[in-house]
Design an enzyme around this catalytic site. Sequence first.
Site, mmCIF file in Angstrom:
data_model
loop_
_atom_site.group_PDB
_atom_site.id
_atom_site.type_symbol
_atom_site.label_atom_id
_atom_site.label_comp_id
_atom_site.label_asym_id
_atom_site.label_seq_id
_atom_site.Cartn_x
_atom_site.Cartn_y
_atom_site.Cartn_z
ATOM 1 N N GLY B 27 16.810 -17.462 -1.926
ATOM 2 C CA GLY B 27 15.829 -16.386 -1.867
ATOM 3 C C GLY B 27 14.460 -16.980 -1.584
ATOM 4 N N TYR B 28 13.536 -16.132 -1.177
ATOM 5 C CA TYR B 28 12.215 -16.597 -0.734
ATOM 6 C C TYR B 28 11.101 -16.041 -1.621
ATOM 7 C CZ TYR B 28 14.701 -18.415 3.198
ATOM 8 O OH TYR B 28 15.586 -19.153 3.956
ATOM 9 N N LEU B 29 10.221 -16.949 -2.064
ATOM 10 C CA LEU B 29 9.039 -16.548 -2.822
ATOM 11 C C LEU B 29 7.871 -16.308 -1.877
ATOM 12 C CD1 LEU B 29 9.305 -19.171 -5.703
ATOM 13 C CD2 LEU B 29 9.885 -16.757 -5.834
ATOM 14 N N ASP B 76 11.148 -12.316 -2.859
ATOM 15 C CA ASP B 76 10.851 -11.167 -2.009
ATOM 16 C C ASP B 76 12.163 -10.663 -1.422
ATOM 17 O OD1 ASP B 76 8.082 -11.651 -2.337
ATOM 18 O OD2 ASP B 76 8.151 -13.151 -0.741
#
Lengths: 144, 144
Positions: B27-29, B76
């Site tokens: 997942g992406y921050l 996100d």
Amino acid sequence: MEIERKYLIHTLPENYASFPCRQLEQGYLCKEPVVRIRQDNDMYELTYKSKGLLVREEYNMPLTKEAYEHLKGKVDGKLITKKRYLIPYGEYTIELDVFEGALAPLKFAEVEFASLEEDERFVAPDWFGEDVTFEAKYKNNNLI
Amino acid sequence: MEIERKYLIHTLPENYASFPCRQLEQGYLCKEPVVRIRQDNDMYELTYKSKGLLVREEYNMPLTKEAYEHLKGKVDGKLITKKRYLIPYGEYTIELDVFEGALAPLKFAEVEFASLEEDERFVAPDWFGEDVTFEAKYKNNNLI
């Protein structure tokens, strides 16, 4: 690898405000390992620090202002703001952190060493208070 | 510095399932720079990648399972899950990513090079589809 000692400061040295000063704002996405975002004047960075008190792995990576603002929405607890004065001391530069906001009037001094031998030889100036390097409760990520 | 090419895959090679395979969740921050968390089998890591398509700075830093679970709450959009097969090809190892969940049946192959000269000399195997290295829409952080 970072070798760093941290001291509590009770009384500021008389001339501290004459040294270069940076305005810092920082917050934590994770406590262990430390994943921190920081604004340092008009510079923005993401920092990773492995577990440890005296010695730890540290990576500093640039962020854009936009990335910083985006990640600010993800921090745990509150942001920390402080002024950092850079005070020359022999071959070292003392980082004197004077906290603002909820953490005022807290003050720390930090000194970084190139080796464990340097750390052992270090004689602190007389205005330094207790050495709190090994007291986890004084780590910034535990102050929030 | 990382030099990497990415290709779309339309038809899997017959024997792909016989190669070593890892289960990935990520997942992406942050999208730019990329700040990514990833579970790779029972390994957890935080990755930072600077701006860029073919060439970029990349840092991989270990996370504990607890830190990964904590940071998972901050990503996100959605998490991506995929199987990654490691397929030897001459002096290279092809990373074949087969997406699961919402992104299935998307498939990519990636090849990493030690230099730009190596990248220029590279001849892709015939089961590779279009080279999408320079198409930002196929970056993982734009797929979510």
